[in-house]
Design a protein around this motif. Structure first.
Motif, PDB file in Angstrom:
ATOM      1  N   UNK A  29      43.823 -19.730  26.914  1.00  0.00           N
ATOM      2  CA  UNK A  29      43.597 -19.194  25.579  1.00  0.00           C
ATOM      3  C   UNK A  29      43.483 -20.368  24.616  1.00  0.00           C
ATOM      4  N   UNK A  30      42.485 -20.325  23.745  1.00  0.00           N
ATOM      5  CA  UNK A  30      42.361 -21.306  22.671  1.00  0.00           C
ATOM      6  C   UNK A  30      43.128 -20.723  21.482  1.00  0.00           C
ATOM      7  N   UNK A  31      44.306 -21.262  21.242  1.00  0.00           N
ATOM      8  CA  UNK A  31      45.274 -20.678  20.315  1.00  0.00           C
ATOM      9  C   UNK A  31      45.347 -21.456  19.007  1.00  0.00           C
ATOM     10  N   UNK A  32      45.500 -20.739  17.902  1.00  0.00           N
ATOM     11  CA  UNK A  32      45.737 -21.376  16.601  1.00  0.00           C
ATOM     12  C   UNK A  32      47.208 -21.755  16.496  1.00  0.00           C
ATOM     13  N   UNK A  33      47.477 -23.012  16.245  1.00  0.00           N
ATOM     14  CA  UNK A  33      48.853 -23.490  16.096  1.00  0.00           C
ATOM     15  C   UNK A  33      49.485 -22.797  14.884  1.00  0.00           C
ATOM     16  N   UNK A  34      48.805 -22.893  13.760  1.00  0.00           N
ATOM     17  CA  UNK A  34      49.223 -22.163  12.551  1.00  0.00           C
ATOM     18  C   UNK A  34      48.291 -20.974  12.408  1.00  0.00           C
ATOM     19  N   UNK A  35      48.824 -19.764  12.260  1.00  0.00           N
ATOM     20  CA  UNK A  35      47.958 -18.590  12.111  1.00  0.00           C
ATOM     21  C   UNK A  35      46.994 -18.772  10.937  1.00  0.00           C
ATOM     22  N   UNK A  36      45.726 -18.424  11.152  1.00  0.00           N
ATOM     23  CA  UNK A  36      44.716 -18.642  10.114  1.00  0.00           C
ATOM     24  C   UNK A  36      44.718 -17.550   9.055  1.00  0.00           C
ATOM     25  N   UNK A  37      45.167 -16.363   9.383  1.00  0.00           N
ATOM     26  CA  UNK A  37      45.249 -15.240   8.450  1.00  0.00           C
ATOM     27  C   UNK A  37      43.986 -15.088   7.594  1.00  0.00           C
ATOM     28  N   UNK A  38      42.836 -15.247   8.250  1.00  0.00           N
ATOM     29  CA  UNK A  38      41.564 -15.057   7.576  1.00  0.00           C
ATOM     30  C   UNK A  38      41.015 -16.275   6.842  1.00  0.00           C
ATOM     31  N   UNK A  39      41.744 -17.371   6.837  1.00  0.00           N
ATOM     32  CA  UNK A  39      41.288 -18.601   6.171  1.00  0.00           C
ATOM     33  C   UNK A  39      40.274 -19.296   7.080  1.00  0.00           C
ATOM     34  N   UNK A  40      38.972 -19.309   6.690  1.00  0.00           N
ATOM     35  CA  UNK A  40      37.960 -19.897   7.576  1.00  0.00           C
ATOM     36  C   UNK A  40      38.180 -21.378   7.846  1.00  0.00           C
ATOM     37  N   UNK A  41      38.696 -22.128   6.886  1.00  0.00           N
ATOM     38  CA  UNK A  41      38.929 -23.567   7.103  1.00  0.00           C
ATOM     39  C   UNK A  41      39.963 -23.772   8.207  1.00  0.00           C
ATOM     40  N   UNK A  42      41.019 -22.983   8.176  1.00  0.00           N
ATOM     41  CA  UNK A  42      42.067 -23.085   9.192  1.00  0.00           C
ATOM     42  C   UNK A  42      41.577 -22.535  10.535  1.00  0.00           C
ATOM     43  N   UNK A  43      40.760 -21.488  10.483  1.00  0.00           N
ATOM     44  CA  UNK A  43      40.226 -20.894  11.699  1.00  0.00           C
ATOM     45  C   UNK A  43      39.364 -21.889  12.476  1.00  0.00           C
ATOM     46  N   UNK A  44      38.504 -22.638  11.795  1.00  0.00           N
ATOM     47  CA  UNK A  44      37.561 -23.547  12.442  1.00  0.00           C
ATOM     48  C   UNK A  44      38.077 -24.977  12.589  1.00  0.00           C
ATOM     49  N   UNK A  45      39.305 -25.256  12.185  1.00  0.00           N
ATOM     50  CA  UNK A  45      39.889 -26.597  12.275  1.00  0.00           C
ATOM     51  C   UNK A  45      40.337 -26.871  13.713  1.00  0.00           C
ATOM     52  N   UNK A  46      39.605 -27.753  14.397  1.00  0.00           N
ATOM     53  CA  UNK A  46      39.960 -28.066  15.791  1.00  0.00           C
ATOM     54  C   UNK A  46      41.354 -28.663  15.912  1.00  0.00           C
ATOM     55  N   UNK A  47      41.826 -29.316  14.866  1.00  0.00           N
ATOM     56  CA  UNK A  47      43.175 -29.870  14.885  1.00  0.00           C
ATOM     57  C   UNK A  47      44.246 -28.794  14.853  1.00  0.00           C
TER      58      UNK A  47
END
Length: 69
Positions: A29-47
């Motif tokens: 699974x490619x998991x978000x470390x910090x939940x993006x909660x709809x924030x596109x910048x956080x969603x697409x941040x590979x870091x």
């Protein structure tokens, strides 16, 4: 992007207690470390992305996120 994250993480689960290397991508699974909660910048941040095995993602990670809410 998912494939880049798996390659970057050498197909290994990034949960400290696990660390399994899994060649079957359907078990990763490619998991978000910090939940993006709809924030596109956080969603697409590979870091902000990490590789987890499906059992760690569906178990420990989801439990931790539920407790944090």
């Amino acid at each position: 992007m998912r494939e880049r994250v798996f390659t970057r993480d050498l197909f290994g689960c990034q949960m400290p207690a696990c660390g399994k290397v899994i060649s079957n991508r359907r078990q990763l699974v490619c998991d978000h470390v910090r939940p993006h909660r709809g924030d596109p910048a956080l969603f697409w941040d590979e870091g902000n992305l990490q590789t987890l095995c499906k059992p760690c993602h569906d178990g420990a990670k989801q439990s931790a996120e539920r407790r944090a809410r």
